[in-house]
Design an enzyme around this catalytic site. Structure first.
Site, PDB file in Angstrom:
ATOM      1  N   CYS A  96      -8.235  -0.755 -12.762  1.00 18.85           N
ATOM      2  CA  CYS A  96      -8.571  -0.316 -14.121  1.00 18.85           C
ATOM      3  C   CYS A  96      -9.876  -0.971 -14.544  1.00 18.85           C
ATOM      4  O   CYS A  96     -10.246  -2.047 -14.079  1.00 18.85           O
ATOM      5  CB  CYS A  96      -7.477  -0.721 -15.100  1.00 18.85           C
ATOM      6  N   ARG A 113     -14.841   1.639  -9.099  1.00 18.84           N
ATOM      7  CA  ARG A 113     -13.643   0.802  -8.941  1.00 18.84           C
ATOM      8  C   ARG A 113     -12.431   1.652  -8.613  1.00 18.84           C
ATOM      9  O   ARG A 113     -11.377   1.118  -8.280  1.00 18.84           O
ATOM     10  CB  ARG A 113     -13.387   0.019 -10.229  1.00 18.84           C
ATOM     11  N   TRP A 122      -6.220   2.899 -13.066  1.00 20.16           N
ATOM     12  CA  TRP A 122      -5.774   3.094 -11.671  1.00 20.16           C
ATOM     13  C   TRP A 122      -4.274   2.815 -11.730  1.00 20.16           C
ATOM     14  O   TRP A 122      -3.852   1.672 -11.887  1.00 20.16           O
ATOM     15  CB  TRP A 122      -6.501   2.113 -10.762  1.00 20.16           C
ATOM     16  N   ASN A 138      -6.224  -4.135 -18.498  1.00 22.10           N
ATOM     17  CA  ASN A 138      -6.335  -4.133 -17.037  1.00 22.10           C
ATOM     18  C   ASN A 138      -5.477  -5.286 -16.529  1.00 22.10           C
ATOM     19  O   ASN A 138      -5.596  -6.405 -16.992  1.00 22.10           O
ATOM     20  CB  ASN A 138      -7.796  -4.335 -16.612  1.00 22.10           C
ATOM     21  N   GLY A 139      -4.559  -4.999 -15.602  1.00 25.96           N
ATOM     22  CA  GLY A 139      -3.683  -6.048 -15.055  1.00 25.96           C
ATOM     23  C   GLY A 139      -2.253  -5.542 -15.005  1.00 25.96           C
ATOM     24  O   GLY A 139      -2.006  -4.333 -15.084  1.00 25.96           O
ATOM     25  N   GLU A 147     -10.908  -5.214  12.255  1.00 28.41           N
ATOM     26  CA  GLU A 147     -11.845  -4.674  11.266  1.00 28.41           C
ATOM     27  C   GLU A 147     -12.226  -3.247  11.622  1.00 28.41           C
ATOM     28  O   GLU A 147     -12.311  -2.383  10.741  1.00 28.41           O
ATOM     29  CB  GLU A 147     -13.079  -5.566  11.173  1.00 28.41           C
ATOM     30  N   LYS A 177     -11.517  -0.044   9.113  1.00 20.87           N
ATOM     31  CA  LYS A 177     -12.584   0.872   8.683  1.00 20.87           C
ATOM     32  C   LYS A 177     -12.207   2.320   8.979  1.00 20.87           C
ATOM     33  O   LYS A 177     -12.402   3.210   8.143  1.00 20.87           O
ATOM     34  CB  LYS A 177     -13.897   0.486   9.375  1.00 20.87           C
ATOM     35  N   GLU A 227      -9.364   3.317   6.479  1.00 20.58           N
ATOM     36  CA  GLU A 227      -9.671   3.460   5.046  1.00 20.58           C
ATOM     37  C   GLU A 227     -10.739   4.511   4.787  1.00 20.58           C
ATOM     38  O   GLU A 227     -10.800   5.095   3.709  1.00 20.58           O
ATOM     39  CB  GLU A 227     -10.057   2.127   4.424  1.00 20.58           C
ATOM     40  N   HIS A 252       3.284  -5.407  26.112  1.00 19.30           N
ATOM     41  CA  HIS A 252       4.583  -5.799  25.536  1.00 19.30           C
ATOM     42  C   HIS A 252       5.160  -4.723  24.634  1.00 19.30           C
ATOM     43  O   HIS A 252       5.921  -5.024  23.717  1.00 19.30           O
ATOM     44  CB  HIS A 252       4.397  -7.125  24.775  1.00 19.30           C
ATOM     45  N   LYS A 305     -12.063  -0.752  -5.221  1.00 20.77           N
ATOM     46  CA  LYS A 305     -12.937  -1.808  -4.705  1.00 20.77           C
ATOM     47  C   LYS A 305     -12.353  -3.190  -4.960  1.00 20.77           C
ATOM     48  O   LYS A 305     -12.449  -4.067  -4.117  1.00 20.77           O
ATOM     49  CB  LYS A 305     -14.316  -1.717  -5.361  1.00 20.77           C
TER      50      LYS A 305
HETATM   51  C1  AGP Z   1     -12.068  -3.641   3.047  1.00 25.18           C
HETATM   52  O1  AGP Z   1     -12.966  -2.621   3.469  1.00 25.18           O
HETATM   53  C2  AGP Z   1     -11.265  -3.212   1.818  1.00 25.18           C
HETATM   54  N1  AGP Z   1     -12.102  -2.765   0.788  1.00 25.18           N
HETATM   55  C3  AGP Z   1     -10.251  -4.255   1.396  1.00 25.18           C
HETATM   56  O2  AGP Z   1      -9.431  -4.509   2.514  1.00 25.18           O
HETATM   57  C4  AGP Z   1     -10.828  -5.592   0.889  1.00 25.18           C
HETATM   58  O3  AGP Z   1     -11.446  -6.299   1.954  1.00 25.18           O
HETATM   59  C5  AGP Z   1      -9.669  -6.435   0.339  1.00 25.18           C
HETATM   60  O4  AGP Z   1      -9.087  -5.734  -0.736  1.00 25.18           O
HETATM   61  C6  AGP Z   1     -10.106  -7.831  -0.144  1.00 25.18           C
HETATM   62  O5  AGP Z   1     -11.010  -7.716  -1.191  1.00 25.18           O
HETATM   63  P1  AGP Z   1     -11.821  -9.052  -1.651  1.00 25.18           P
HETATM   64  O6  AGP Z   1     -12.666  -9.456  -0.478  1.00 25.18           O
HETATM   65  O7  AGP Z   1     -12.631  -8.630  -2.829  1.00 25.18           O
HETATM   66  O8  AGP Z   1     -10.808 -10.093  -1.993  1.00 25.18           O
END
Ligand code: AGP
Length: 615
Positions: A2, A27, A79, A105-106, A488, A492, A495, A511, A610
């Site tokens: 949010c 966001r 959100w 927000n929260g 990683e 990627k 997501e 395994h 984000k």
């Molecule tokens: C990574 O591409 C994502 N956007 C997500 O996993 C992100 O790394 C994670 O939410 C942690 O965010 P931060 O580094 O702001 O704590």
């Protein structure tokens, strides 16, 4: 997550609110709303929209009738956490008398018990959200005769959980009141107007006179002025927020999207992050750290806590810490650490790693670590983010604003800074000889150029991605330093391209997971020339023997490995501990190419935000 904005004293309230909301779109949100005080008619006017992906624009459409004479206003992008993304659940929310409007927000953890009590006292709820209770609590406090500030204070005293909130009052039309606990909130000023927002990006185009709010402080905004009081109702001097970014830094600068801009910004992000980290004789310099070398030398254990890509950077940090500092080091997912009965003490160093510095899982893990007596360092990309204010020490990546939801330049900057810190730890503990330190520093400082060289092959990486853009079943494999890279790369692809991608330690396939390998499956393997290269190539053989198509990240000119796989992503070689910085670059572009070929929005992938400020 949010986003909230508010302002008072403007003669262009509605346009400024909508423009500020638009700056928060990245966001992630699913509905939006605005509330203003219509001074002429003495009422609060509120419009909301749940129009997917266009709610903010919808607020400016002809069907939304706004009054002409407005003063203060609040606005919100939601959100969804509690309650579906519907019109009725969109903020702002109002009390029964429509004399108070709030945006939040929260997460209010005790909203059910509060709502039950309020309904029993005759209040009528009009949404499924946790946030709405705030408006009714303020209404209740005002009805008891408290002032506006003390009504907000009384309301937040009953809340358990995280919040950044702002309140609009019908009977004090130029006043906004805001408060925060854990969730981010900043305020800004111009000569005639006062502003608030959950994110610097919303206010930078308007003003650079910005101030940070601490937990449980309340700020009263009137045209051109702010008044901050602390939990003891004492007036405090506003703390200026140092902001080095300008808005254009957050623009795309000619790239198709933020993600590609930020991928190509990685050499600069690394250079600026490593700037000054090693002195003329290549000794590490962490002078700004409030935990001095003597205290660091006594540390007998390091735990890195993070989420997502930051967790993958933390895994690389843990390996480097054990290699150079020769003390136990581990990386843990913050949301898990928070709930395990960790055994820590004052000789345990906890490093929380977070691009935003606001991720609620990591923030709560930070608090848990402090509760157990550990010293905590926050490594973030955002100055004055809440984690840096609550930790015992702060280290900053200097990657600049990262707007793309998928972390790229911040991820690399985190690894570089964390590995410099591992060298520093080894140095202050006397575990690293001068020669090894110099070698490590030289290789770390060379990573910006190596990433720049790898980016020179971007088109080839994109071609490989496009070649496999229809594959729905991808496995990423790596060993030791290669495993966080595999994790990683898989994240990627998940997501951005919404492809089911799993990462495994290469030695783990036999395994169980190897039963999934069959013709048509693609396996991406990190096969640069580390000391485990032969083991990795044995795993490659196991995959190919079962019909998998193997794509390998290899060192430039490694014809031997190239002959054993189906496609290659070639990068410059480097010292093993630096390889996560270089080897992840082709995997970012691989995922970008698959996502783009599938027509996805690489800057705002579905379901993601984000900054994850809800648990
Ligand atoms: C990574 O591409 C994502 N956007 C997500 O996993 C992100 O790394 C994670 O939410 C942690 O965010 P931060 O580094 O702001 O704590």
């Amino acid at each position: 997550m949010c986003g909230i904005v508010g302002l008072t004293g403007s003669n262009d309230t509605l346009n400024q609110l909508r423009t500020a909301l638009a700056a928060l779109e990245y966001r992630g949100y699913d509905s939006a709303g605005i509330a203003v005080v219509d001074r002429a008619k003495g009422r609060i006017i509120r419009h909301r929209s749940a129009l997917r992906g266009a709610a903010i624009a919808d607020l400016g459409s002809e069907r939304m009738i706004w009054p002409g004479d407005v003063s203060a206003g609040i606005a919100h992008t939601r959100w969804a956490t509690h309650g579906a993304p519907t019109h009725d659940n969109a903020h702002p929310h109002v009390d029964c008398r429509r004399e108070v409007a709030i945006v939040h927000n929260g997460i209010i953890e005790n909203h059910r018990e509060l709502s039950t009590r309020l309904v029993a006292a005759g209040h009528v709820m009009s949404s499924e959200t946790d946030s709405e209770v705030i408006a009714h609590l303020i209404e209740e406090a005002l009805a008891s005769g408290l002032s506006t500030r003390h009504s907000v204070r009384a309301a937040i005293a009953q809340l358990r959980g995280d919040f950044a909130l702002s309140v609009l009052f019908l009977h004090d039309p130029e006043l906004l009141i805001a408060a925060r606990r854990t969730s981010p909130l900043i305020v800004g000023l111009t000569e005639h107007t006062a502003y608030l927002a959950s994110d610097i990006a919303a206010l930078l185009p308007i003003t650079r006179e910005l101030y940070a709010l601490e937990d449980d402080e309340i700020v009263e905004l009137r045209p051109g002025t702010i008044l901050i009081t602390d939990a003891g109702d004492q007036v405090i001097t506003p703390r200026p927020l140092e902001v080095t970014w300008d808005v254009t830094a957050a623009q795309k600068d000619g790239y198709a999207d933020f993600m590609s801009k930020e991928i190509f910004e990685q050499p600069r992000a690394l250079r600026e992050t490593l700037l000054g980290r090693f002195d003329g004789s290549l000794r590490p310099d962490f002078e700004e750290l409030s935990i001095d070398a003597t205290a660091l030398a006594l540390v007998n254990r390091v735990i890195y806590l993070a989420c997502g890509s930051s967790y993958h950077a933390a895994l690389s940090a843990a390996l480097a810490t054990e290699q150079f500092a020769r003390i136990p080091a581990s990386a843990e997912v913050a949301s898990e650490f928070r709930y395990r009965e960790a055994v820590l003490d004052q000789l345990t160093l906890v490093v929380v790693v977070s691009q935003s510095g606001e991720t609620v899982d990591t923030l709560h893990a930070l608090r848990e670590a402090k509760r157990h007596g550990a010293r905590v360092i926050a490594l973030t990309n955002v100055v004055d983010s809440v984690m840096t204010r609550e930790a015992d020490g702060a280290l900053y990546t200097h990657a600049g604003p990262e707007i793309g939801v998928a972390s790229t330049k911040c991820h690399l900057a985190q690894i570089a800074l964390l590995e410099a810190f591992a060298l520093h730890l080894g140095w202050v503990r006397g575990e690293v000889e001068e020669e090894l330190l110099r070698e490590g520093a030289i290789h770390l400082l060379a990573t910006p150029d190596l990433v720049e060289r790898a980016l020179g092959s971007a088109e080839r990486f994109l071609d490989v991605g496009r070649r496999f853009h229809e594959v729905d079943d991808v496995y990423f494999l790596g060993r030791r330093v290669g495993y966080p890279i595999a994790l990683e790369g898989a994240l990627k692809l998940k997501e951005l391209a919404y492809v089911r991608a799993e990462a495994y330690p290469a030695g783990e396939m036999k395994h169980g997971p190897i039963s999934l390998i069959e013709p048509g499956v693609v396996v991406v393997v990190v096969a640069t020339r580390t000391s485990l290269w032969e083991k990795v190539m044995a795993n490659v053989e196991e995959m190919r023997a079962r019909g998998a198509t193997v794509v390998a990240v290899i060192e430039e000119g490694d014809h031997e490995t190239a002959a054993l796989v189906d496609a290659t992503l070639e990068v410059p070689g480097t010292m093993e501990f630096c390889s996560p910085i270089v080897d992840v670059v082709p995997l970012q572009l691989f995922a970008y190419a698959v996502a783009s070929a599938r027509g996805n929005d690489v800057d705002r992938p579905r379901n993601l935000a984000k900054v994850v400020t809800v648990e």
